[in-house]
Design a protein around this motif. Structure first.
Motif, PDB file in Angstrom:
ATOM      1  N   GLU A  28      42.013  19.736  40.222  1.00  5.72           N
ATOM      2  CA  GLU A  28      42.902  18.911  39.388  1.00  5.72           C
ATOM      3  C   GLU A  28      43.745  17.953  40.214  1.00  5.72           C
ATOM      4  N   THR A  29      44.038  16.818  39.590  1.00  8.37           N
ATOM      5  CA  THR A  29      44.936  15.845  40.208  1.00  8.37           C
ATOM      6  C   THR A  29      46.213  15.780  39.384  1.00  8.37           C
ATOM      7  N   HIS A  30      47.330  16.019  40.036  1.00  8.40           N
ATOM      8  CA  HIS A  30      48.613  15.928  39.332  1.00  8.40           C
ATOM      9  C   HIS A  30      49.423  14.758  39.884  1.00  8.40           C
ATOM     10  N   ILE A  31      50.230  14.216  38.993  1.00  8.62           N
ATOM     11  CA  ILE A  31      51.009  13.016  39.325  1.00  8.62           C
ATOM     12  C   ILE A  31      52.485  13.370  39.346  1.00  8.62           C
ATOM     13  N   LEU A  32      53.196  12.791  40.299  1.00 10.94           N
ATOM     14  CA  LEU A  32      54.632  13.027  40.372  1.00 10.94           C
ATOM     15  C   LEU A  32      55.360  11.699  40.222  1.00 10.94           C
ATOM     16  N   LEU A  33      56.206  11.628  39.188  1.00 12.93           N
ATOM     17  CA  LEU A  33      57.001  10.427  38.958  1.00 12.93           C
ATOM     18  C   LEU A  33      58.461  10.765  39.214  1.00 12.93           C
ATOM     19  N   GLY A  34      59.239   9.752  39.435  1.00 15.19           N
ATOM     20  CA  GLY A  34      60.674  10.017  39.602  1.00 15.19           C
ATOM     21  C   GLY A  34      61.355   8.863  40.282  1.00 15.19           C
ATOM     22  N   PRO A  35      62.665   8.715  40.011  1.00 17.76           N
ATOM     23  CA  PRO A  35      63.390   7.584  40.615  1.00 17.76           C
ATOM     24  C   PRO A  35      63.524   7.738  42.127  1.00 17.76           C
ATOM     25  N   ASN A  36      63.906   6.655  42.782  1.00 17.02           N
ATOM     26  CA  ASN A  36      64.170   6.683  44.222  1.00 17.02           C
ATOM     27  C   ASN A  36      65.179   7.773  44.550  1.00 17.02           C
ATOM     28  N   GLY A 196      52.719   3.495  38.795  1.00 17.79           N
ATOM     29  CA  GLY A 196      51.685   3.983  37.896  1.00 17.79           C
ATOM     30  C   GLY A 196      50.364   3.261  38.055  1.00 17.79           C
ATOM     31  N   ARG A 197      50.376   2.191  38.856  1.00 17.60           N
ATOM     32  CA  ARG A 197      49.171   1.385  38.971  1.00 17.60           C
ATOM     33  C   ARG A 197      47.975   2.175  39.488  1.00 17.60           C
ATOM     34  N   ILE A 198      48.274   3.091  40.367  1.00 21.71           N
ATOM     35  CA  ILE A 198      47.202   3.842  41.007  1.00 21.71           C
ATOM     36  C   ILE A 198      46.534   4.796  40.009  1.00 21.71           C
ATOM     37  N   MET A 199      47.230   5.054  38.877  1.00 18.96           N
ATOM     38  CA  MET A 199      46.697   6.022  37.915  1.00 18.96           C
ATOM     39  C   MET A 199      45.370   5.587  37.311  1.00 18.96           C
ATOM     40  N   GLU A 200      45.144   4.282  37.301  1.00 17.12           N
ATOM     41  CA  GLU A 200      43.867   3.797  36.778  1.00 17.12           C
ATOM     42  C   GLU A 200      42.678   4.322  37.578  1.00 17.12           C
ATOM     43  N   TYR A 201      42.946   4.686  38.805  1.00 15.88           N
ATOM     44  CA  TYR A 201      41.859   5.146  39.669  1.00 15.88           C
ATOM     45  C   TYR A 201      41.750   6.663  39.726  1.00 15.88           C
ATOM     46  N   LEU A 202      42.742   7.307  39.133  1.00 14.90           N
ATOM     47  CA  LEU A 202      42.773   8.760  39.226  1.00 14.90           C
ATOM     48  C   LEU A 202      42.488   9.316  37.854  1.00 14.90           C
ATOM     49  N   ASN A 203      41.743  10.354  37.839  1.00  7.87           N
ATOM     50  CA  ASN A 203      41.539  11.008  36.574  1.00  7.87           C
ATOM     51  C   ASN A 203      42.577  12.118  36.500  1.00  7.87           C
ATOM     52  N   ALA A 204      43.840  11.714  36.323  1.00  7.38           N
ATOM     53  CA  ALA A 204      44.914  12.688  36.483  1.00  7.38           C
ATOM     54  C   ALA A 204      44.947  13.686  35.339  1.00  7.38           C
ATOM     55  N   ASP A 205      45.226  14.926  35.685  1.00 10.91           N
ATOM     56  CA  ASP A 205      45.226  15.989  34.684  1.00 10.91           C
ATOM     57  C   ASP A 205      46.613  16.293  34.150  1.00 10.91           C
ATOM     58  N   LYS A 206      47.603  16.065  34.984  1.00 16.30           N
ATOM     59  CA  LYS A 206      48.942  16.449  34.562  1.00 16.30           C
ATOM     60  C   LYS A 206      49.969  15.635  35.318  1.00 16.30           C
ATOM     61  N   GLY A 207      51.142  15.475  34.731  1.00 13.28           N
ATOM     62  CA  GLY A 207      52.181  14.735  35.434  1.00 13.28           C
ATOM     63  C   GLY A 207      53.509  15.458  35.373  1.00 13.28           C
ATOM     64  N   TYR A 208      54.362  15.137  36.347  1.00 13.89           N
ATOM     65  CA  TYR A 208      55.720  15.690  36.382  1.00 13.89           C
ATOM     66  C   TYR A 208      56.702  14.562  36.575  1.00 13.89           C
ATOM     67  N   GLU A 226      54.278   6.385  29.954  1.00 16.43           N
ATOM     68  CA  GLU A 226      54.702   5.507  28.870  1.00 16.43           C
ATOM     69  C   GLU A 226      56.160   5.753  28.503  1.00 16.43           C
ATOM     70  N   GLU A 227      56.506   7.022  28.423  1.00 18.53           N
ATOM     71  CA  GLU A 227      57.887   7.405  28.108  1.00 18.53           C
ATOM     72  C   GLU A 227      58.858   6.804  29.110  1.00 18.53           C
ATOM     73  N   VAL A 228      58.492   6.989  30.377  1.00 20.40           N
ATOM     74  CA  VAL A 228      59.369   6.505  31.441  1.00 20.40           C
ATOM     75  C   VAL A 228      59.506   4.986  31.345  1.00 20.40           C
ATOM     76  N   ASN A 229      58.385   4.321  31.056  1.00 17.51           N
ATOM     77  CA  ASN A 229      58.434   2.869  30.929  1.00 17.51           C
ATOM     78  C   ASN A 229      59.352   2.440  29.786  1.00 17.51           C
ATOM     79  N   LYS A 230      59.328   3.215  28.699  1.00 17.25           N
ATOM     80  CA  LYS A 230      60.136   2.866  27.526  1.00 17.25           C
ATOM     81  C   LYS A 230      61.599   3.195  27.718  1.00 17.25           C
ATOM     82  N   HIS A 231      61.853   4.424  28.131  1.00 18.10           N
ATOM     83  CA  HIS A 231      63.236   4.893  28.115  1.00 18.10           C
ATOM     84  C   HIS A 231      63.830   5.115  29.497  1.00 18.10           C
TER      85      HIS A 231
END
Ligand SMILES: Nc1ncnc2c1ncn2[C@@H]1O[C@H](COP(=O)(O)OP(=O)(O)O)[C@@H](O)[C@H]1O
Ligand SMILES: [Mg+2]
Lengths: 247, 412
Positions: A28-36, A196-208, A226-231
């Protein structure tokens, strides 16, 4: 494959990670998002065993507790990292380093990959010596490929990189993580992305979503993004839609 | 000529107690060994252990890879040979024989190094024996290196030699020279005067490897004259312990567009006191100089890296670079770059000096690729020492990487 249990990390007096738990199964590939400054890079470094931090909690890899294992041992167990910003090593040429990595991990011929990542002209230069953002990331990908890790940590592969290079790096990452059938399919990854740009290349299974050293949200990576982009990341703190209990 | 010799001897006598400008002052014995060594039929007949130490300083016994060889043991020259294919291109002989053979050599004798520079040059003049004369004839392109070795063994623990190297107009050659001691010798001293004459359009690469012993004192004295369009590259490697060495070769770029490059690679260990540097005097128009040093300080070693560029011509350019890494809390390292411009406001002289530790972040980075800590450190150290060398004869690379890998084993 990788399991982190209540990981707390301090640097000096400062607490950077405040109890992280997560599980990344084989393949599995997981993604980690978060502010600086939320602690993303620190989390990756601690998994790799880099830096000098005070650590509590446990890191399990393939069932083995690696919390106290030296860095190079972890690399030899099959963990690899592509850093957000790697140091300049003028004394060692990229070509020389690749040879040493090959000797350790023996991942067949690299010629095609060097071609694909357009790294030929960098081989004789010191690692990262006067490399541009794109060159640095391409060289990181190439080293990872040579290392042939079972578990891949990737820190902001798209930062400081132009669109053309994102394609090259994205494709390399894609082939590393979701390779054509014949190659080992069981690689796992934890990828930090800012845009998030790199996500197009990843078949990500989950994110945090990591905020202030805590995982505040987890779920479908595209939804999260999407949530992060919106809010914004602040939204994650208050939305309450996902419970990150037991992520 | 006799008169000239008398004058030299007089000057030398007066300088017998003159201290050198740099380096610790040595009380030298004035005894000269009378032991005569038998000449060698072939380099293959060298004692096995001697072969090994010679090899470490770049001297190989397979002469098909060399254009000529010179071997001096103690005070005796035991071998001198020019390979057949190179006769008429290269001359190699004991300095005393050369002075007999070529009366014109008198004009090169003590021209680039003053006989009364200090007590060491004085001793060489008064007590010296041997040293080589190497001459590359006009227009000769010598594709295989010329090699020489100066060895000290039981036969006497001191050596005072005077070498003269003449690269005639338009010639091209490389010389690999080693100075070394047999494995069981521990103390003694070596004084070596070398004078280089690089004629119009000639190109010479001179690589010197020093392998001494723990209680050895070494005082080379070197002067180089480069004429129009001539080019001289000096590679100096010191990778074994020595008690003290002080060397400060001076290159004079007299001719237009003449060039010099000093590459110095030094590994300080044990109690070695190393005071190394070079002086480049840029006199001709369009002259260029580079002086690049890399030093590694371990254990209780004390290293001074000096370098001085002195420009007399507006159209002169030179760069000086001293970089050191200190791997021990007991080691000392000084980098002393000096630039001086004499009445040439447009001359372009630059320098760069840095002394620092091994970058921990870099070590960690390499370890994250699976290298063990010692492998990572050794890769960095080897690279650090190696990046100093440019224009090194390819043929030496193999010998060198051997020396380097032995070296990093010891560092860690
Ligand atoms: N070695 C360290 N010593 C002290 N503070 C650190 C150290 N490493 C990171 N930090 C701090 O921890 C926080 C998280 O940093 P980092 O993990 O790089 O965040 P991110 O990658 O999410 O931007 C930042 O405030 C940073 O300054
Ligand atoms: Mg970061």
């Amino acid at each position: 494959m990788l399991e982190i249990i209540d990981l707390k990390v301090k640097a000096g007096q400062e607490t950077i990670l405040k109890g992280i738990s997560l599980k990344i199964p084989k393949g599995e590939t997981h993604i980690l998002l978060g502010p600086n400054g939320s602690g993303k890079t620190t989390l990756l470094k601690v998994i790799m065993g880099m830096g000098s931090f005070q650590i509590t909690g446990r890191i399990l890899f393939d069932g083995e507790d690696i919390t106290d294992l030296p860095l190079d041992e972890r690399a030899r167990r099959g963990i690899g990292i592509a850093m957000q910003k790697s140091p300049v090593v003028p004394e060692v040429t990229l070509g020389g380093l690749l040879e040493m990595i090959q000797e350790k991990h023996g991942n067949g011929k690299l010629e095609e990959r060097i071609e694909a990542l357009n790294c030929h002209y960098l081989l004789k230069r010191g690692v990262n010596e006067n490399f541009s953002g794109g060159e640095m990331k391409r060289s990181e990908m190439l080293q990872l490929i040579a290392q042939n890790p079972k578990f891949v940590l990737v820190d902001e592969p798209e930062s400081g990189v132009d669109l053309d290079n994102i394609v090259v790096i994205g494709e390399a990452l894609k082939s590393l993580l979701k390779p054509p059938r014949e190659i080992d399919k069981s690689r796992s990854a934890l990828v930090i992305t800012h845009t998030g740009r790199i996500m197009e290349y990843l078949n990500a299974d989950k994110g945090y979503v990591l905020v202030g050293g805590q995982i505040v949200c987890s779920g479908n990576p595209w939804d999260l993004f999407e949530e992060v982009n919106k809010h914004g990341f602040e939204g994650c703190l208050t939305c309450g839609r996902c419970s990150h209990e037991g992520v | 000529m006799k008169e000239y010799n008398m004058i030299l001897k007089e000057k030398a006598k007066k300088a017998l107690h003159k201290k050198a400008a740099y380096g610790s002052d040595l009380e030298l014995s004035a005894s000269v060994s009378d032991q005569k060594e038998q000449p060698l039929e072939s380099l293959d007949n060298l004692d096995k252990r001697i072969k090994e130490v010679s090899l470490l300083s770049g001297m190989i016994t397979d002469e098909t890879k060399r254009s000529g060889s010179f071997y001096q043991k103690g005070d005796s020259v035991i071998y001198e040979k020019v390979q057949e294919a190179y006769s008429g291109k290269v001359e190699i002989m004991k300095i005393e024989d050369a002075l007999q053979k070529h009366s014109w050599l008198q004009e090169y004798w003590w021209q680039m190094v003053p006989v009364d520079m200090d007590k060491y040059t004085a001793q060489v003049e008064l007590l010296g024996r041997g040293g080589y004369f190497i001459r590359i004839l006009p227009g000769a392109k010598v594709d295989k290196p010329i090699q020489s070795c100066l060895l000290l063994d039981e036969s006497g623990s001191s050596q005072r030699v005077h070498n003269i190297i003449v690269a005639e107009e338009g010639s091209q050659a490389q010389i690999i020279t080693g100075c070394t001691v047999s494995p069981d010798i521990k103390n003694g001293f070596h004084l070596g005067v070398s004078e280089f004459y690089i004629k119009k359009g000639a190109e010479l690469t001179f690589t010197m490897v020093h392998n001494w012993a723990e209680d050895f004192h070494v005082r080379p004295r070197t002067g180089i004259l480069v004429e129009e369009d001539g080019s001289f590259i000096n590679n100096y490697l010191l990778l074994q312990p020595v008690r003290s060495i002080q060397s400060y070769p001076r290159a004079v770029l007299a001719g237009k567009r003449s060039k010099v490059r000093f590459n110095t690679i030094v590994y300080g260990q044990g109690q070695s006191e190393l005071d190394l540097g070079s002086l480049i005097e840029l006199k001709g128009s369009g002259t260029t100089g580079d002086s690049i040093s890399r030093a590694l300080g371990t254990e209780q070693s004390n290293i001074i890296m000096r370098g001085r560029l002195k420009a007399y011509n507006n159209k002169a350019r030179a760069h000086l670079e001293c970089r050191g890494m200190l791997l021990s809390t007991e080691a000392v390292m000084d980098a002393i770059p000096e630039l001086s411009v004499v009445g040439a406001p447009e001359a372009d002289l630059t320098h760069e000096a840095a002394v620092g530790p091994v970058d921990e972040e870099a070590v960690e980075y390499l370890m994250s690729r699976g290298l063990k800590q010692d492998e990572a450190v050794s890769a960095i150290l080897q690279g650090f020492m190696h990046t100093g060398i440019k224009g090194l004869p390819e043929i030496l690379e193999e010998t060198l990487s051997k020396i380097f890998s032995n070296m990093s084993e010891k560092v860690i």
